[in-house]
Scaffold this motif. Structure first.
Motif, short mmCIF file in Angstrom:
data_model
loop_
_atom_site.label_atom_id
_atom_site.label_comp_id
_atom_site.label_asym_id
_atom_site.label_seq_id
_atom_site.Cartn_x
_atom_site.Cartn_y
_atom_site.Cartn_z
N ASP A 112 1.15 -1.16 0.21
CA ASP A 112 0.28 -0.13 0.35
C ASP A 112 0.96 1.17 -0.27
N ASP B 151 7.44 3.93 3.05
CA ASP B 151 8.39 2.14 3.76
C ASP B 151 7.88 1.66 3.19
N ASP B 152 7.08 1.18 2.77
CA ASP B 152 6.79 0.67 1.30
C ASP B 152 8.11 0.78 0.24
N ASN C 231 -2.22 2.72 3.42
CA ASN C 231 -2.03 4.24 3.98
C ASN C 231 -2.81 5.01 3.07
N LEU D 42 3.52 -6.20 2.17
CA LEU D 42 3.78 -4.88 3.25
C LEU D 42 2.47 -3.94 3.18
N ALA D 43 0.74 -4.66 3.58
CA ALA D 43 -0.29 -3.51 3.30
C ALA D 43 -1.32 -4.75 4.07
N ASN E 232 -0.96 -2.56 10.08
CA ASN E 232 -1.78 -2.67 8.59
C ASN E 232 -2.87 -4.14 8.96
N ASP F 150 8.72 -1.73 6.87
CA ASP F 150 8.32 -2.41 5.78
C ASP F 150 9.85 -3.69 5.46
CA LIG Z 1 3.06 -0.34 4.31
#
Ligand SMILES: [Ca+2]
Ligand SMILES: [Ca+2]
Ligand SMILES: [Ca+2]
Ligand SMILES: [Ca+2]
Lengths: 309, 309, 309, 309
Positions: C8, C12-13, C37, C124-125, C167, C247
C-alpha cells in the motif's frame, strides 16, 4: 401491595411515583435512587419534589449508585431537561438532607431481609442498585415478593441506540445480572410495549389538563419537553404521533395486573458486547435451555395490555 | 425476469429452484453455489439433481466459496440430512463434471458486467460469494437489477441461535457487507416473515401429494426430515404447528412482488461481535442516519405477505 | 529468490521495494496493490513512481482491493502525507494506465498456480488481497514458497491503537484468515520488532545522505514527514529517539534470513471483537492447541535481529 | 505498614499470607475473602487454616463475594486441588463460625473510612470485592494508602487463556473498574513478571525443606500439586523449568519496595469483549490520553525485580 421503588427520577418516573401514591391499597415503603437520567444527587432532589407534591415526606428515600457496574455512565439529561424534571425549578424545593444516610443498596438488602416475601420491587432506572444488592446478598431476590422492570426490549427495538433501551443500555451488566439471576417472579415492560401502548395526543391533552396537585406538577415539569421535542418540529411531530410512556406503564402493570393481555415466558439476558447490540435484551423463549428452565429462572415479558388504560 | 440464483441447496433451496423453473416468463440464467447447509462439493451435486428433475442441464452452474469470509464454517447437515437433500440418493445422479470451471464469484462479476441492469439476483445461501464479488468489483451491485435475500431477521428472532438466522450466522461479515454496501434495490425476507407466513400441515399434505416430477422429487427428499423432526416427537410436533418455508418464500416474493402486503425501509447491518448476538440483522428504520440515507443505501424488509399464497 | 510484493505504498513500502530491486539475486516478479495508507488508485501511482526511480517498468503492477473484507477502511494519510509519499509530487509521474487490467487477486491466484512453489510473497499492506485469494482458491497458499508479513504484534503493543498495528487493524478479518489458514511457511515481522530494531537518528542521517537514484527519491519523499513529526516538536522528538522502520524490516528479513537472531513458533490469530483489542495479533505459543498443531498451521514470529543491519 | 489482604486462598495466597505474618513491622489488620480458586465458603476455611498455622486468630476475616460482577464464575480448583489447598485436609481445622458476620465489602468501606490514608490493600484474588466497595463508596480508594494487585499482564501473555491471567479473567469487569477508577497509587504485579521472576527448582527444594510451622504447612499443602503437575510428566516438567510464584511476588513487592528494578506508568484497562482477549489487561503507556493523565489515574506496572529475592 407494599412497594419499594427504585428510580432515576425523570419525568416519567415522577408520574409513575404519583400513580403509586394515588393508588388505594398501595403502600410505598421506600424509594431508592440510582444514576440514570441525571446525576444521583439531582435525582435525590427530584424525588423529594415528588414527595412534596403528595405531602408524603414520611416515605424514606435512600440514595444509591452514582455509576453503572463498569462505569461509563451516560445521562439523557437532554431529554428530561438538565435537571431531569423539565428545568422547571421549585423555589421552595425540599433540601438534600432529607435523604437517609443509609446507602440504597444496604437499605434494599436490609428491608428484604426484615420482611421476606413482603415487598414488591418496581425498577424504573438502570439496574445498578439491584445487581449490587444481589451480589452483596445472594439471597436478596428470593426475599422479594416480585419485581417489575421498566427496561429492555424483546424485538431488538431500542430508543437510545438501534438495539438498546435507555435503562438497559446505561448499565447492561447490571441488567444481565438481574435478568439471569433473580429468583422471584420478574415482569419486564420493554420498549416495544411502550410503543404499542402509546396514547393519542388528544388523550394526553385531556389527561394533563386535570386539576389536582399531581396533574399540576406534571403539567409544570413536562411542558417544555413536549414543546421542545414535538410541538416545534413539524417533521418530528409527524413521526411522533403518540404520547409514549415508559415508567408509568411498568407501574400500571404492577398496580393492576389485569391490564396484561399478552405475555410470554423466557430466559432473558443482555448483550454485553462492545458492538452495536450492547444493551439489547435477549429473550430466549424457544431454545433448549428454556425448555429445561426452572420457573424461578424465567422472566415474564408483557407484549400487550388492554386498551382500556 | 432473468434470474441468477445463489444457493446452498438444501431442501428449501431445491423447492425454490423448482418454483423458478416452473414459473412462466422467468429465465434462470445461471446458478451459483455456496457453502452452507453442507459442503460446496455436495451442494454442486444437489443442484444438478434439481436440474435433472426439470431437465434443464442447459443452465450453467458455477461452484463458489467453500468457507465464510473469516472461516469457521458451520453446517446444518443435521437438519437437511447429511447430503443436504434428505439422504434420499439418486443412483443415476448427474456427475460433478457438469459444474463449470469458472468460479462462481468470477461468473457473477462477469455476467453483471456483460448485461448491466439485466439480472435479478436471488440469494438463498450465506452471502460469501456476493460479498466477494462486491470486493473484487466495487461496481458489481450497481450492475444488478435487484437482489432478493433469504436471511436475517428484523426483530432479533433467530433459528440457529437465539438472535441469528442460519444464512446470516454462517457468514455474518458477508451479510454485513451486502446489506451495507449494495446499491441496487435489496429486498430481505427474514426469519420472522418465515414464521408468520408458515403453512398448516393440512395444506402441506395436499401440496406434497401432487403428481409431477417436481412434487415427486420434493416428496422424496423431504420425507425423512418431516418424519425425523416432527412426526416422531409429540412434544416438538406440538410446538411446530406449521410447515415453515424459507428459501421458497424469498423466491415467491421475487417472482410475484404483489404478494408483499407490508414492508419497511431501513439501513441494515449485522452484529459481528463474538457474543450472543453474532449474526443478528440490525434494521435501523428510525435513527438519524436513516433519515439522511440515500435510496440506494436502504434495504426493503418484507413484514407481511398476502395469505393467498 | 522470486518475489511477489503486495503493498500500500507509503514511504516505508517505497523503501522496501527499492531494497528488493537493488538486491542481487532477487527477481521482483510482480507487484500487487492494496488499500491502506491511502486510496488504492493513489497507491497504484505511487508504485509507478518507485518503478520509475529504478527504471523497471517491465515489472507488472496489478491493482487490488479498495476496502477491507468488512469495509470501514481507515487510511493513515496523515502520516505518510495526503498522497502516501510525503506530498512531494513528480511533475513527470508515470500515468495510471500502466497498471495492468487484471485484478490483483486474480493475478495472485493465477501466478501461484502457474509456478507452484516458486514465489515468495512479501506482504507490506493490509492483507485483504491475500485473504481473498485464499477464499477464491483454497489451494493458493500451498502454491507459495513462503510468505513474509509486516504486521501485527506479539506483546499487544500497537501503533494505531493501544493494542493493534496499522496493517492488521485496517483489515483484522483478512489478517485472521491469513494467519490461521495459510499453509506455506509464514514469517511475521510485528510492531515490537520494529521498535526494538529502530535505528539512531545519526545512522539515519548518514543513510539518507547517500547519492543514488533510490536515496535521492527517499530523501525527497520522506523529508516532510521527518520534519512534521519529529524535528518541529521538541517533546515528540524526545519520545521518538529512533528512526523506526516497518516494511523495510520485513523486506530485510525476507532478503536475508540470517539476520534473524530470535524467533518463536505459534498458532496465530487476530482479535476481531469490536472492543479495544480489535486488530491485535494473538500468538498462542504454549496452549494445548499449539502442542498438537501441524507444522503448516504454525507461524514464525521474529523477536530479534542482528544489530549488524 | 498496615495491610488489608483480599484473597481467594489457594496455595500461593497461603504463602503470601504467611510472608506478611512473618514480616517484622507489618500489621495484618484484616483479611477479606473472595470467590476465585474455589468457593468463597471453602476459601474462608482455608484462611482460617493459615491463621491457625501462625496462631493469629486475632486477625478478623470477612467473607466476601460469591460470584464475579456479571456472574459466570470460573474456578481453578483443578490446579490448587479441590479444596484450593492441595487436598491435604486438617482434621482439626478451625470452624467456619470464626468468620465475621460483616460482609467483606462493608468491612472494606468501613475500615477505609475509619482510618483514611492508613491501610495498604493487597489484592490476591479476583477484584470483585474491591470494585463493589468502590461502587458503594466512590471515596473508598481515596482513603487507601496504596494498593498492590496480583493480576493481569502487560504483554498479552495469559495463563488461563492465551491472553488473560486468572484473577483478571475471573472478573474482568471488576478489574477494569479498579484499574480505571482507583485514585490511590496502584501497583500491578502481572503474569509476565511472575514468569520472569520464577525460581529454579533447586532453590525451591531448599526453600520448602526449612523447618518452621509455615514451611511445614506449605510443604503439606503444596506437595500433591508439585507432584501432579510437574514431577510425573516428563514433557511438562521440561517445559516448566521453574517454580513460578504469583501472589507471593505481589506480596514481596508490597513488603519490600526496593525489590523493584523496573516499572512503568500507564493508563490501564481490561478487555471486556466476549472474544479471545476477554480479561486481558491493556496498559496504555504512550497514547495521547496517557500524556494528559493525572497522576491518580495512572497505574504502576512492575516489569523487573532484583534477582536477590
Ligand atoms: Ca505498507
Ligand atoms: Ca426512569
Ligand atoms: Ca438455502
Ligand atoms: Ca490468589
Amino acid at each position: 401491595m407494599r412497594l419499594i421503588i427504585d428510580t432515576d427520577t425523570g419525568i416519567d418516573d415522577a408520574q409513575a411515583l404519583l400513580m403509586a401514591f394515588n393508588c388505594p391499597d398501595v403502600e410505598v415503603v421506600a424509594i431508592t435512587t440510582c444514576h440514570g437520567n441525571v446525576d444521583v444527587e439531582q435525582i435525590n432532589l427530584n424525588v423529594l419534589r415528588v414527595l412534596k407534591t403528595v405531602d408524603r415526606f414520611d416515605v424514606p428515600v435512600f440514595g444509591g449508585c452514582k455509576a453503572s457496574l463498569v462505569g461509563d455512565r451516560k445521562t439523557s439529561a437532554h431529554y428530561h431537561g438538565l435537571d431531569g424534571l423539565g428545568d422547571a425549578p421549585d423555589a421552595h424545593a425540599p433540601p438534600a438532607d432529607l435523604i437517609h444516610g443509609e446507602h440504597a443498596v444496604h437499605a434494599l438488602v436490609r428491608m428484604a431481609n426484615e420482611n421476606p416475601g413482603e415487598y414488591t420491587l418496581v425498577c424504573l432506572a438502570p439496574l445498578t442498585n439491584i445487581a449490587l444488592a444481589m451480589r452483596l446478598d445472594p439471597g436478596f431476590s428470593k426475599n422479594l415478593k416480585g419485581c417489575y422492570i421498566m427496561g429492555g426490549n424483546y424485538e431488538g427495538k431500542g430508543n437510545i441506540t438501534s438495539c438498546a433501551e435507555f435503562n438497559f443500555h446505561t448499565d447492561p451488566e447490571a441488567a444481565d445480572v438481574v435478568l439471569r439471576e433473580m429468583t422471584c417472579e420478574v415482569t419486564v415492560v420493554g420498549w416495544e410495549l411502550c410503543l404499542k401502548a402509546a396514547f393519542s395526543w388528544d388523550w394526553y391533552e385531556k389527561f394533563i389538563s386535570q386539576e389536582s396537585p399531581s396533574a399540576n406538577f406534571m403539567r409544570r415539569i413536562e411542558g417544555s419537553t413536549i414543546d421542545n421535542y414535538y410541538s416545534n418540529d413539524a417533521k418530528l411531530k409527524e413521526g411522533v404521533t403518540k404520547y409514549t410512556t415508559a415508567d408509568q406503564l411498568a407501574m400500571a402493570v404492577c398496580l393492576c395486573s389485569s391490564l396484561v393481555e399478552n405475555k410470554f415466558e423466557c430466559l432473558a439476558s443482555v448483550s454485553l458486547s462492545d458492538g452495536i447490540t450492547r444493551g439489547q435484551m435477549i429473550p430466549d423463549a424457544r431454545g433448549r435451555a428454556m425448555m429445561h428452565a426452572k420457573p424461578e429462572q424465567r422472566c415474564v415479558v408483557v407484549t400487550n395490555i388492554k386498551q382500556a388504560l
